[in-house]
Design a protein around this motif. Sequence first.
Motif, PDB file in Angstrom:
ATOM      1  N   TYR A  54       0.841  -1.199   0.000  1.00  0.00           N
ATOM      2  CA  TYR A  54       0.000   0.000   0.000  1.00  0.00           C
ATOM      3  C   TYR A  54       0.882   1.257   0.000  1.00  0.00           C
ATOM      4  O   TYR A  54       0.650   2.189  -0.766  1.00  0.00           O
ATOM      5  CB  TYR A  54      -0.898  -0.037   1.239  1.00  0.00           C
ATOM      6  CG  TYR A  54      -1.983   1.010   1.260  1.00  0.00           C
ATOM      7  CD1 TYR A  54      -3.186   0.787   0.619  1.00  0.00           C
ATOM      8  CD2 TYR A  54      -1.816   2.206   1.940  1.00  0.00           C
ATOM      9  CE1 TYR A  54      -4.202   1.731   0.641  1.00  0.00           C
ATOM     10  CE2 TYR A  54      -2.814   3.161   1.966  1.00  0.00           C
ATOM     11  CZ  TYR A  54      -4.006   2.919   1.325  1.00  0.00           C
ATOM     12  OH  TYR A  54      -4.990   3.860   1.354  1.00  0.00           O
ATOM     13  N   ASP A  55       1.915   1.257   0.857  1.00  0.00           N
ATOM     14  CA  ASP A  55       2.823   2.398   0.908  1.00  0.00           C
ATOM     15  C   ASP A  55       3.560   2.584  -0.413  1.00  0.00           C
ATOM     16  O   ASP A  55       3.744   3.716  -0.880  1.00  0.00           O
ATOM     17  CB  ASP A  55       3.838   2.230   2.046  1.00  0.00           C
ATOM     18  CG  ASP A  55       3.191   2.365   3.416  1.00  0.00           C
ATOM     19  OD1 ASP A  55       2.098   2.963   3.509  1.00  0.00           O
ATOM     20  OD2 ASP A  55       3.786   1.869   4.391  1.00  0.00           O
ATOM     21  N   THR A  56       3.961   1.483  -1.042  1.00  0.00           N
ATOM     22  CA  THR A  56       4.648   1.559  -2.329  1.00  0.00           C
ATOM     23  C   THR A  56       3.747   2.181  -3.393  1.00  0.00           C
ATOM     24  O   THR A  56       4.177   3.050  -4.160  1.00  0.00           O
ATOM     25  CB  THR A  56       5.104   0.155  -2.783  1.00  0.00           C
ATOM     26  OG1 THR A  56       5.989  -0.378  -1.796  1.00  0.00           O
ATOM     27  CG2 THR A  56       5.800   0.198  -4.122  1.00  0.00           C
ATOM     28  N   VAL A  57       2.493   1.744  -3.425  1.00  0.00           N
ATOM     29  CA  VAL A  57       1.547   2.290  -4.407  1.00  0.00           C
ATOM     30  C   VAL A  57       1.325   3.787  -4.154  1.00  0.00           C
ATOM     31  O   VAL A  57       1.314   4.587  -5.094  1.00  0.00           O
ATOM     32  CB  VAL A  57       0.212   1.513  -4.383  1.00  0.00           C
ATOM     33  CG1 VAL A  57      -0.853   2.224  -5.181  1.00  0.00           C
ATOM     34  CG2 VAL A  57       0.415   0.108  -4.905  1.00  0.00           C
ATOM     35  N   LEU A  58       1.160   4.169  -2.899  1.00  0.00           N
ATOM     36  CA  LEU A  58       0.957   5.582  -2.589  1.00  0.00           C
ATOM     37  C   LEU A  58       2.179   6.411  -2.975  1.00  0.00           C
ATOM     38  O   LEU A  58       2.041   7.532  -3.492  1.00  0.00           O
ATOM     39  CB  LEU A  58       0.639   5.771  -1.100  1.00  0.00           C
ATOM     40  CG  LEU A  58      -0.758   5.350  -0.661  1.00  0.00           C
ATOM     41  CD1 LEU A  58      -0.922   5.552   0.844  1.00  0.00           C
ATOM     42  CD2 LEU A  58      -1.829   6.117  -1.409  1.00  0.00           C
ATOM     43  N   ASP A  59       3.379   5.861  -2.757  1.00  0.00           N
ATOM     44  CA  ASP A  59       4.598   6.564  -3.163  1.00  0.00           C
ATOM     45  C   ASP A  59       4.643   6.738  -4.675  1.00  0.00           C
ATOM     46  O   ASP A  59       4.999   7.806  -5.182  1.00  0.00           O
ATOM     47  CB  ASP A  59       5.839   5.809  -2.687  1.00  0.00           C
ATOM     48  CG  ASP A  59       6.016   5.856  -1.173  1.00  0.00           C
ATOM     49  OD1 ASP A  59       5.382   6.727  -0.519  1.00  0.00           O
ATOM     50  OD2 ASP A  59       6.786   5.027  -0.649  1.00  0.00           O
ATOM     51  N   ASP A  60       4.270   5.685  -5.410  1.00  0.00           N
ATOM     52  CA  ASP A  60       4.246   5.766  -6.872  1.00  0.00           C
ATOM     53  C   ASP A  60       3.232   6.800  -7.352  1.00  0.00           C
ATOM     54  O   ASP A  60       3.502   7.571  -8.282  1.00  0.00           O
ATOM     55  CB  ASP A  60       3.926   4.403  -7.494  1.00  0.00           C
ATOM     56  CG  ASP A  60       5.061   3.407  -7.329  1.00  0.00           C
ATOM     57  OD1 ASP A  60       6.189   3.831  -7.000  1.00  0.00           O
ATOM     58  OD2 ASP A  60       4.815   2.201  -7.525  1.00  0.00           O
ATOM     59  N   ILE A  61       2.061   6.820  -6.722  1.00  0.00           N
ATOM     60  CA  ILE A  61       1.042   7.806  -7.096  1.00  0.00           C
ATOM     61  C   ILE A  61       1.552   9.218  -6.827  1.00  0.00           C
ATOM     62  O   ILE A  61       1.371  10.125  -7.647  1.00  0.00           O
ATOM     63  CB  ILE A  61      -0.278   7.533  -6.344  1.00  0.00           C
ATOM     64  CG1 ILE A  61      -0.932   6.257  -6.883  1.00  0.00           C
ATOM     65  CG2 ILE A  61      -1.243   8.711  -6.460  1.00  0.00           C
ATOM     66  CD1 ILE A  61      -2.112   5.768  -6.071  1.00  0.00           C
ATOM     67  N   ALA A  62       2.213   9.419  -5.696  1.00  0.00           N
ATOM     68  CA  ALA A  62       2.765  10.743  -5.374  1.00  0.00           C
ATOM     69  C   ALA A  62       3.822  11.147  -6.405  1.00  0.00           C
ATOM     70  O   ALA A  62       3.854  12.301  -6.845  1.00  0.00           O
ATOM     71  CB  ALA A  62       3.352  10.741  -3.962  1.00  0.00           C
ATOM     72  N   ASP A  63       4.671  10.199  -6.816  1.00  0.00           N
ATOM     73  CA  ASP A  63       5.690  10.492  -7.828  1.00  0.00           C
ATOM     74  C   ASP A  63       5.049  10.847  -9.164  1.00  0.00           C
ATOM     75  O   ASP A  63       5.470  11.789  -9.847  1.00  0.00           O
ATOM     76  CB  ASP A  63       6.627   9.294  -8.016  1.00  0.00           C
ATOM     77  CG  ASP A  63       7.520   9.052  -6.806  1.00  0.00           C
ATOM     78  OD1 ASP A  63       7.628   9.960  -5.950  1.00  0.00           O
ATOM     79  OD2 ASP A  63       8.094   7.939  -6.724  1.00  0.00           O
ATOM     80  N   GLN A  64       4.029  10.084  -9.550  1.00  0.00           N
ATOM     81  CA  GLN A  64       3.347  10.370 -10.814  1.00  0.00           C
ATOM     82  C   GLN A  64       2.626  11.709 -10.760  1.00  0.00           C
ATOM     83  O   GLN A  64       2.597  12.441 -11.748  1.00  0.00           O
ATOM     84  CB  GLN A  64       2.381   9.235 -11.148  1.00  0.00           C
ATOM     85  CG  GLN A  64       3.092   7.946 -11.502  1.00  0.00           C
ATOM     86  CD  GLN A  64       2.146   6.778 -11.654  1.00  0.00           C
ATOM     87  OE1 GLN A  64       0.943   6.895 -11.448  1.00  0.00           O
ATOM     88  NE2 GLN A  64       2.681   5.613 -12.012  1.00  0.00           N
ATOM     89  N   HIS A  65       2.059  12.033  -9.614  1.00  0.00           N
ATOM     90  CA  HIS A  65       1.385  13.314  -9.463  1.00  0.00           C
ATOM     91  C   HIS A  65       2.389  14.455  -9.607  1.00  0.00           C
ATOM     92  O   HIS A  65       2.110  15.462 -10.266  1.00  0.00           O
ATOM     93  CB  HIS A  65       0.671  13.388  -8.106  1.00  0.00           C
ATOM     94  CG  HIS A  65      -0.058  14.669  -7.893  1.00  0.00           C
ATOM     95  ND1 HIS A  65       0.186  15.490  -6.837  1.00  0.00           N
ATOM     96  CD2 HIS A  65      -1.023  15.293  -8.628  1.00  0.00           C
ATOM     97  CE1 HIS A  65      -0.583  16.545  -6.922  1.00  0.00           C
ATOM     98  NE2 HIS A  65      -1.326  16.451  -7.998  1.00  0.00           N
ATOM     99  N   ALA A  66       3.564  14.299  -9.021  1.00  0.00           N
ATOM    100  CA  ALA A  66       4.604  15.322  -9.150  1.00  0.00           C
ATOM    101  C   ALA A  66       5.020  15.485 -10.614  1.00  0.00           C
ATOM    102  O   ALA A  66       5.196  16.605 -11.099  1.00  0.00           O
ATOM    103  CB  ALA A  66       5.805  14.961  -8.284  1.00  0.00           C
ATOM    104  N   ALA A  67       5.151  14.359 -11.330  1.00  0.00           N
ATOM    105  CA  ALA A  67       5.503  14.424 -12.751  1.00  0.00           C
ATOM    106  C   ALA A  67       4.405  15.115 -13.551  1.00  0.00           C
ATOM    107  O   ALA A  67       4.683  15.911 -14.455  1.00  0.00           O
ATOM    108  CB  ALA A  67       5.758  13.019 -13.294  1.00  0.00           C
ATOM    109  N   LEU A  68       3.148  14.811 -13.226  1.00  0.00           N
ATOM    110  CA  LEU A  68       2.029  15.452 -13.936  1.00  0.00           C
ATOM    111  C   LEU A  68       1.993  16.950 -13.669  1.00  0.00           C
ATOM    112  O   LEU A  68       1.715  17.742 -14.573  1.00  0.00           O
ATOM    113  CB  LEU A  68       0.698  14.814 -13.527  1.00  0.00           C
ATOM    114  CG  LEU A  68       0.415  13.451 -14.135  1.00  0.00           C
ATOM    115  CD1 LEU A  68      -0.854  12.867 -13.530  1.00  0.00           C
ATOM    116  CD2 LEU A  68       0.279  13.547 -15.636  1.00  0.00           C
TER     117      LEU A  68
END
Length: 122
Positions: A54-68
Amino acid sequence: MRRLLIAIERTPEILEAIDMTRTIGRPIQLAGFAGRLARAERIETELAVTGERYDTVLDDIADQHAALKTHVGSLETTRSALDQVIARMAPGSNGGPNDGSEFSSGSDVAAVGQVIEGRAEA
């Protein structure tokens, strides 16, 4: 609970300190707790794995949001630059009308996109 059972097995004197007016369940009743303890430990392990995922997925979402967010900023800059180019082109600096409904002169002017073929001279 498991630790308590292990401690009692290692040092049976612990039982003397416990109020002996209560009865301790028969060994067969206590044996049922071993399976329950194993199940609880398995669930605890599975929860830890699920929590890490769950933490890994949330970290990935945060990274993708920053890229967006970075990409959106870049697109906004590009849009602004295109708006400026279009604004410079809009006043009709080429002499033609801005709405494209009619040509600026009364002469025979070919429509935009029309192919004009020349005659080959022999």
